[in-house]
Design an enzyme around this catalytic site. Structure first.
Site, PDB file in Angstrom:
ATOM      1  N   LYS A  52       0.835  -1.204   0.000  1.00  0.00           N
ATOM      2  CA  LYS A  52       0.000   0.000   0.000  1.00  0.00           C
ATOM      3  C   LYS A  52       0.874   1.260   0.000  1.00  0.00           C
ATOM      4  O   LYS A  52       0.636   2.205  -0.763  1.00  0.00           O
ATOM      5  CB  LYS A  52      -0.958  -0.016   1.202  1.00  0.00           C
ATOM      6  CG  LYS A  52      -2.042  -1.080   1.063  1.00  0.00           C
ATOM      7  CD  LYS A  52      -2.842  -1.307   2.333  1.00  0.00           C
ATOM      8  CE  LYS A  52      -3.780  -2.513   2.165  1.00  0.00           C
ATOM      9  NZ  LYS A  52      -4.515  -2.873   3.382  1.00  0.00           N
ATOM     10  N   GLN A  96      -4.535  -1.562   9.697  1.00  0.00           N
ATOM     11  CA  GLN A  96      -4.417  -2.884   9.079  1.00  0.00           C
ATOM     12  C   GLN A  96      -4.992  -3.954  10.000  1.00  0.00           C
ATOM     13  O   GLN A  96      -4.630  -4.053  11.167  1.00  0.00           O
ATOM     14  CB  GLN A  96      -2.936  -3.171   8.762  1.00  0.00           C
ATOM     15  CG  GLN A  96      -2.700  -4.454   8.004  1.00  0.00           C
ATOM     16  CD  GLN A  96      -3.298  -4.440   6.595  1.00  0.00           C
ATOM     17  OE1 GLN A  96      -3.188  -3.457   5.864  1.00  0.00           O
ATOM     18  NE2 GLN A  96      -3.949  -5.520   6.214  1.00  0.00           N
ATOM     19  N   ASP A 119     -10.976   2.618   3.823  1.00  0.00           N
ATOM     20  CA  ASP A 119     -11.187   1.163   3.750  1.00  0.00           C
ATOM     21  C   ASP A 119     -12.672   0.846   3.560  1.00  0.00           C
ATOM     22  O   ASP A 119     -13.038  -0.282   3.236  1.00  0.00           O
ATOM     23  CB  ASP A 119     -10.689   0.483   5.037  1.00  0.00           C
ATOM     24  CG  ASP A 119      -9.376  -0.262   4.823  1.00  0.00           C
ATOM     25  OD1 ASP A 119      -9.051  -0.545   3.648  1.00  0.00           O
ATOM     26  OD2 ASP A 119      -8.693  -0.569   5.814  1.00  0.00           O
TER      27      ASP A 119
END
Ligand code: NAD
Length: 291
Positions: A52, A96, A119
């Protein structure tokens, strides 16, 4: 059989974002900024976060990686999230997953400002997505839609079977595939661990999304001729022939299933890169919304 190549499509998305970002910079606007929090040192999470951060750099976005120790308290984590929520330069925040057991995933997801929820896991983002309002789509299902769109795959009136009903993949993709626009307008069946007759249901599918996390679960006798198969699964299985000691397996027995498909995603190189491309799209959107 045609390959749905996530490397090619994600590169196309990144190339577009890079140009759009350069145009912003020429206009004197800021570059999008993604802040990512990584807790502990889970190997797979390290890999995902690394990709990412690298992808942000490729398109000229700013990224900040915050590493916290496995022993971080819930309060300390929330303090950090709040700092990022209130940092004007930060456009998108991701934490995460998975988190250490002592930290509530639900509370962490809800702590991120919906305007920075790149997200797409916050209940507000999910609610807006369900209602068809502008929203941050969860990255993996969004990546799948981008891929279907890139290859102009017909979805209208098709029967899509989604295997898995998690909040991050199965449930959102089932909703997105039945929305009233392209790619969508599918008739969707959602299967899960309590579904009897899974094979019979899969055999009726024009499109199968396998998102259950069981390596090579989908076999050729579960797929009808000409189906489109999207393999979301990523499982590390021990493999002594690899330097890393493991290889990555999808949820589809690719060698068996591929010859029957009109289109199929490989693993790796299918949905994985698309997830990152979708995250970048969301980060760009979050930044533009603040102009
Ligand atoms: P999860 O464990 O949260 O959910 C799995 C779902 O599959 C559950 O709803 C369960 O009911 C269903 N299921 C399990 N066994 C089943 C069976 N035998 N028959 C039918 N349904 C069954 O998993 P998740 O987070 O949705 O992830 C699924 C897979 O996708 C994992 O391999 C994960 O690593 C991978 N993943 C990949 C990406 C990517 O970017 N490619 C992103 C997220 C998740």
């Amino acid at each position: 059989m045609n390959l749905l190549d996530g490397k090619i499509v994600s590169q196309a998305v990144k190339d577009r974002l890079k140009i759009q970002n350069e145009e912003r910079l020429i206009q004197g606007k800021k570059a999008p900024h993604l802040a990512a929090i990584l807790i502990g040192n889970n190997g797979a999470s390290e890999t995902y976060i690394g990709s990412k951060v690298k992808s942000c750099a490729e398109v000229g976005f700013k990224s900040t990686l915050i590493r916290l120790d496995e022993s971080v308290t819930e309060n300390e984590l929330h303090f950090k999230i709040n700092e990022l929520n209130n940092d004007f330069d930060v456009d998108g925040i991701l934490v995460q997953l998975p988190l250490p057991k002592h930290i509530s995933e639900e509370k962490v997801i809800e702590a991120i400002f919906p305007t920075k929820d790149v997200d797409g896991f916050h209940p507000e983002s999910v609610g807006r997505m369900v209602q068809g309002l502008p929203a941050f789509y969860p990255a993996t299902p969004y990546g799948i839609l981008l891929m279907l769109g890139h290859y102009n795959i017909e979805t209208k009136g098709k029967h899509a079977v989604v295997i898995g009903r998690s909040n991050i993949v199965g449930r959102p993709i089932s909703i997105m595939l039945n929305k009233n626009e392209y790619p969508g307008n599918c008739t969707v069946t959602v299967c899960h661990s309590h579904t009897p007759n899974l094979k019979e249901i899969c055999l009726q599918a024009d499109i199968i999304v396998a998102a259950l996390g069981r390596p090579e679960f989908l076999k050729s006798d579960m797929v009808k001729e000409g189906a489109v198969v999207i393999d979301v699964g990523i499982t590390r299985v021990p493999d002594s022939s690899k330097k890393s000691g493991f290889s990555i397996k999808g949820d589809v027995d690719f060698d068996q299933v591929a010859p029957k498909c009109s289109y199929i995603t490989p693993v790796p190189g299918g949905v994985g890169p698309m997830t990152i491309a979708a995250l970048l799209m969301n980060t760009f959107k979050a930044c533009v919304a603040k102009d």
